[in-house]
Write a protein that holds these residues in place. Structure first.
Motif, PDB file in Angstrom:
ATOM      1  N   GLY A 127      16.950  19.395  26.164  1.00  0.00           N
ATOM      2  CA  GLY A 127      16.405  20.689  26.515  1.00  0.00           C
ATOM      3  C   GLY A 127      16.595  21.770  25.477  1.00  0.00           C
ATOM      4  N   SER A 128      17.209  21.446  24.330  1.00  0.00           N
ATOM      5  CA  SER A 128      17.467  22.444  23.299  1.00  0.00           C
ATOM      6  C   SER A 128      16.508  22.241  22.126  1.00  0.00           C
ATOM      7  CB  SER A 128      18.925  22.370  22.846  1.00  0.00           C
ATOM      8  OG  SER A 128      19.254  23.463  22.010  1.00  0.00           O
ATOM      9  N   ARG A 129      16.824  22.882  21.023  1.00  0.00           N
ATOM     10  CA  ARG A 129      15.941  22.842  19.856  1.00  0.00           C
ATOM     11  C   ARG A 129      16.772  22.915  18.580  1.00  0.00           C
ATOM     12  NH1 ARG A 129      15.928  27.869  22.102  1.00  0.00           N
ATOM     13  NH2 ARG A 129      16.332  29.645  20.697  1.00  0.00           N
ATOM     14  N   SER A 130      16.162  22.507  17.485  1.00  0.00           N
ATOM     15  CA  SER A 130      16.797  22.632  16.180  1.00  0.00           C
ATOM     16  C   SER A 130      16.582  24.039  15.645  1.00  0.00           C
ATOM     17  CB  SER A 130      16.188  21.623  15.202  1.00  0.00           C
ATOM     18  OG  SER A 130      14.871  22.033  14.837  1.00  0.00           O
ATOM     19  N   GLY A 131      17.166  24.292  14.486  1.00  0.00           N
ATOM     20  CA  GLY A 131      16.814  25.500  13.774  1.00  0.00           C
ATOM     21  C   GLY A 131      15.377  25.420  13.272  1.00  0.00           C
ATOM     22  N   LYS A 132      14.817  26.564  12.987  1.00  0.00           N
ATOM     23  CA  LYS A 132      13.462  26.647  12.421  1.00  0.00           C
ATOM     24  C   LYS A 132      13.632  26.834  10.921  1.00  0.00           C
ATOM     25  CE  LYS A 132       9.181  29.379  12.841  1.00  0.00           C
ATOM     26  NZ  LYS A 132       8.564  30.552  13.548  1.00  0.00           N
ATOM     27  N   ARG A 133      13.293  25.799  10.149  1.00  0.00           N
ATOM     28  CA  ARG A 133      13.643  25.799   8.742  1.00  0.00           C
ATOM     29  C   ARG A 133      12.427  25.561   7.847  1.00  0.00           C
ATOM     30  NH1 ARG A 133      11.212  22.043   7.272  1.00  0.00           N
ATOM     31  NH2 ARG A 133      11.593  19.856   7.650  1.00  0.00           N
ATOM     32  N   TRP A 134      12.563  26.067   6.624  1.00  0.00           N
ATOM     33  CA  TRP A 134      11.506  25.960   5.604  1.00  0.00           C
ATOM     34  C   TRP A 134      12.134  25.435   4.329  1.00  0.00           C
ATOM     35  CZ3 TRP A 134       9.946  30.757   2.350  1.00  0.00           C
ATOM     36  CH2 TRP A 134       8.941  30.412   1.431  1.00  0.00           C
ATOM     37  N   HIS A 135      11.638  24.284   3.841  1.00  0.00           N
ATOM     38  CA  HIS A 135      12.042  23.812   2.519  1.00  0.00           C
ATOM     39  C   HIS A 135      10.884  23.082   1.875  1.00  0.00           C
ATOM     40  CE1 HIS A 135      12.588  19.749   4.129  1.00  0.00           C
ATOM     41  NE2 HIS A 135      13.522  20.168   4.945  1.00  0.00           N
TER      42      HIS A 135
ATOM     43  N   ASN B  40      16.234  23.558  -4.293  1.00  0.00           N
ATOM     44  CA  ASN B  40      17.488  23.112  -3.701  1.00  0.00           C
ATOM     45  C   ASN B  40      17.940  24.014  -2.564  1.00  0.00           C
ATOM     46  OD1 ASN B  40      19.661  21.413  -3.381  1.00  0.00           O
ATOM     47  ND2 ASN B  40      20.889  22.333  -5.012  1.00  0.00           N
ATOM     48  N   SER B  41      17.038  24.784  -1.977  1.00  0.00           N
ATOM     49  CA  SER B  41      17.390  25.678  -0.878  1.00  0.00           C
ATOM     50  C   SER B  41      16.571  25.351   0.360  1.00  0.00           C
ATOM     51  CB  SER B  41      17.146  27.142  -1.256  1.00  0.00           C
ATOM     52  OG  SER B  41      18.093  27.596  -2.187  1.00  0.00           O
ATOM     53  N   THR B  42      17.203  25.556   1.507  1.00  0.00           N
ATOM     54  CA  THR B  42      16.527  25.539   2.796  1.00  0.00           C
ATOM     55  C   THR B  42      16.689  26.919   3.417  1.00  0.00           C
ATOM     56  OG1 THR B  42      16.937  23.182   3.157  1.00  0.00           O
ATOM     57  CG2 THR B  42      16.460  24.513   5.103  1.00  0.00           C
TER      58      THR B  42
ATOM     59  N   LEU C 161       8.458  10.578  12.547  1.00  0.00           N
ATOM     60  CA  LEU C 161       7.831  11.898  12.461  1.00  0.00           C
ATOM     61  C   LEU C 161       7.828  12.307  10.997  1.00  0.00           C
ATOM     62  CD1 LEU C 161       6.890  14.706  13.598  1.00  0.00           C
ATOM     63  CD2 LEU C 161       9.334  15.271  13.771  1.00  0.00           C
ATOM     64  N   TYR C 162       6.665  12.716  10.504  1.00  0.00           N
ATOM     65  CA  TYR C 162       6.540  13.151   9.120  1.00  0.00           C
ATOM     66  C   TYR C 162       6.367  14.664   9.074  1.00  0.00           C
ATOM     67  CZ  TYR C 162       4.730  13.830   4.406  1.00  0.00           C
ATOM     68  OH  TYR C 162       4.556  14.267   3.127  1.00  0.00           O
ATOM     69  N   VAL C 163       7.161  15.321   8.233  1.00  0.00           N
ATOM     70  CA  VAL C 163       7.030  16.753   7.984  1.00  0.00           C
ATOM     71  C   VAL C 163       6.560  16.918   6.541  1.00  0.00           C
ATOM     72  CG1 VAL C 163       8.181  18.982   7.932  1.00  0.00           C
ATOM     73  CG2 VAL C 163       8.874  17.271   9.621  1.00  0.00           C
ATOM     74  N   PRO C 164       5.358  17.458   6.313  1.00  0.00           N
ATOM     75  CA  PRO C 164       4.826  17.536   4.945  1.00  0.00           C
ATOM     76  C   PRO C 164       5.624  18.470   4.047  1.00  0.00           C
ATOM     77  CG  PRO C 164       3.064  17.788   6.580  1.00  0.00           C
ATOM     78  CD  PRO C 164       4.365  17.892   7.318  1.00  0.00           C
ATOM     79  N   GLN C 165       5.348  18.370   2.745  1.00  0.00           N
ATOM     80  CA  GLN C 165       5.964  19.274   1.784  1.00  0.00           C
ATOM     81  C   GLN C 165       5.620  20.722   2.141  1.00  0.00           C
ATOM     82  OE1 GLN C 165       3.887  16.720   0.918  1.00  0.00           O
ATOM     83  NE2 GLN C 165       4.865  15.452  -0.656  1.00  0.00           N
ATOM     84  N   ASN C 166       6.553  21.625   1.833  1.00  0.00           N
ATOM     85  CA  ASN C 166       6.317  23.064   1.977  1.00  0.00           C
ATOM     86  C   ASN C 166       5.799  23.413   3.369  1.00  0.00           C
ATOM     87  OD1 ASN C 166       6.319  25.737   1.177  1.00  0.00           O
ATOM     88  ND2 ASN C 166       4.303  25.624   0.204  1.00  0.00           N
ATOM     89  N   THR C 167       6.588  23.036   4.380  1.00  0.00           N
ATOM     90  CA  THR C 167       6.216  23.256   5.782  1.00  0.00           C
ATOM     91  C   THR C 167       7.406  23.853   6.526  1.00  0.00           C
ATOM     92  OG1 THR C 167       4.615  21.437   5.797  1.00  0.00           O
ATOM     93  CG2 THR C 167       5.532  22.079   7.930  1.00  0.00           C
ATOM     94  N   VAL C 168       7.138  24.766   7.436  1.00  0.00           N
ATOM     95  CA  VAL C 168       8.150  25.264   8.354  1.00  0.00           C
ATOM     96  C   VAL C 168       8.133  24.370   9.585  1.00  0.00           C
ATOM     97  CG1 VAL C 168       8.867  27.191   9.816  1.00  0.00           C
ATOM     98  CG2 VAL C 168       7.962  27.627   7.514  1.00  0.00           C
TER      99      VAL C 168
ATOM    100  N   LEU D 179       7.177  21.369  16.154  1.00  0.00           N
ATOM    101  CA  LEU D 179       6.199  22.376  15.759  1.00  0.00           C
ATOM    102  C   LEU D 179       6.244  22.551  14.250  1.00  0.00           C
ATOM    103  CD1 LEU D 179       6.700  25.140  18.493  1.00  0.00           C
ATOM    104  CD2 LEU D 179       5.082  23.229  18.484  1.00  0.00           C
ATOM    105  N   HIS D 180       5.063  22.547  13.621  1.00  0.00           N
ATOM    106  CA  HIS D 180       4.949  22.667  12.171  1.00  0.00           C
ATOM    107  C   HIS D 180       4.027  23.831  11.834  1.00  0.00           C
ATOM    108  CE1 HIS D 180       5.746  18.044  11.699  1.00  0.00           C
ATOM    109  NE2 HIS D 180       6.754  18.705  12.236  1.00  0.00           N
TER     110      HIS D 180
END
Length: 338
Positions: A230-238, A319-321, A285-292, A254-255
């Motif tokens: 019932g929870s969620r991860s952080g919303k991150r961009w790298h 090297n940052s998220t 699950l695939y998260v593309p490059q440069n995606t939030v 969500l992307h």
């Protein structure tokens, strides 16, 4: 499976214009969740590892259509009880996460034992073979950055055997003279018990390999992410793309697409509305490059991912998220970077 004859080791990128917006659009439009019904490569063409007993099948690779990525390749190896695959070698590394069972490796004539939840590294230029001497089936999830080696021309691979035209060459020399000094001292098997859970802006994370540790990999960063029911991860961009294997639980991701606005410098423009991607146990699950991205666990049981990224992105200056929102369980500062 692609209609291309032969195995695709490295995919080309072509365009009639300098901009590559259409290539990225096709990549973003491809389905990002794949399950056991997707076998893009059954290892029958141009593969050297399988024996009559073992089984290998690919989920993500450079020859896929629709195409997701070639910065990471994902496949599975299954060893029934008391079997092994063929010994072979390749210049690229491979990272094995053990999903079920136990067994051992022979790498360069040395034995490395493994069991469920371990991460096993096949090092660069390794002659290796996988064994299951036990009564239960062993199943492994493999992450590779193989196309990176191929792009650099590091493509000497195959099954064990003498060189062709042997009379043309001199005596054997130690290949490992070219390796990074003391690399043999790094860990080849990362035991789950030797890692620990960390509270991060992304959530509860158990790191298996990352830059600066003593694990013998230079290409794949791997971790386990657990999200309470019932929870969620952080919303991150790298910048790096990512593959997440759903070990347990279900939910959705969500992307938010990130566009590049080229003005006096690069600016990022994040889409107002995300795309939604449902997943279940056993999916990738695939998260593309440069995606939030942000992941949400369904009610009932915790959501557990095995995650992998190609480390080369970090070496190229990304090297940052950036965390636009922290996981609810994290009590650190908002807007963190890691």
């Amino acid at each position: 499976m692609s209609d291309t004859k032969g195995r695709v080791f490295l995919r080309g990128i072509t365009s009639e214009t300098y901009g590559l917006k259409e290539f990225r659009r096709r990549q973003l439009d491809a389905p990002r969740v794949r399950d056991d019904s997707v076998v893009v490569d059954d290892a029958k063409v141009a593969h050297s590892g399988d024996s009559h007993e073992s089984r290998t099948w690919w989920r993500i690779g450079p020859g896929d259509d629709p195409f997701l990525t070639q910065s990471l390749q994902v496949h599975f190896v299954e060893l029934p009880p008391r079997t092994s695959n063929h010994g072979h070698g390749h210049q690229n590394e491979a990272a094995f996460f053990i999903l079920e069972g136990a067994g051992y490796e022979i790498h360069d004539d040395q034995r490395y034992d493994w069991e469920k939840d371990d991460l096993v590294i096949v090092h660069t230029d390794s002659i290796h073979r996988h064994f299951n001497p036990y009564d239960e089936t062993a199943r492994c999830l493999i992450f590779k950055a193989k196309s990176m080696w191929m792009y650099l021309g590091l493509l000497q691979q195959g099954r064990s055997g003498p060189v062709d035209d042997e009379e043309r060459f001199g005596p054997r020399m130690d290949w490992s003279q070219l390796w990074t000094p003391d690399v043999e001292k790094r860990r080849k098997v990362v035991k789950s018990a030797d890692t620990h859970w960390e509270s991060t802006p992304l959530g509860k994370v158990r790191v298996m390999s990352r830059p600066g540790d003593d694990v013998r990999t230079f290409s794949v960063d791997a971790s386990v992410l657990e999200i309470p029911a019932g929870s969620r991860s952080g919303k991150r961009w790298h910048m790096a793309d990512e593959v997440l294997y759903v070990r347990s639980g279900s939910g959705y991701s969500l992307h938010w697409e990130v566009a590049a606005e080229l003005s006096e410098k690069y600016y990022a423009r994040i889409a107002h509305e995300p795309t939604r991607h449902e997943f279940k146990p056993g999916d990738t699950l695939y998260v593309p490059q440069n995606t939030v991205a942000q992941h949400f666990a369904a009610d009932g049981e915790p959501l557990t991912f095995v995650s992998a990224q190609n480390r080369l992105f970090k070496e190229l200056g990304y090297n940052s998220t950036v965390f636009l929102e922290n996981a609810p369980e994290y009590d650190g500062p908002a807007g963190a970077r890691s």
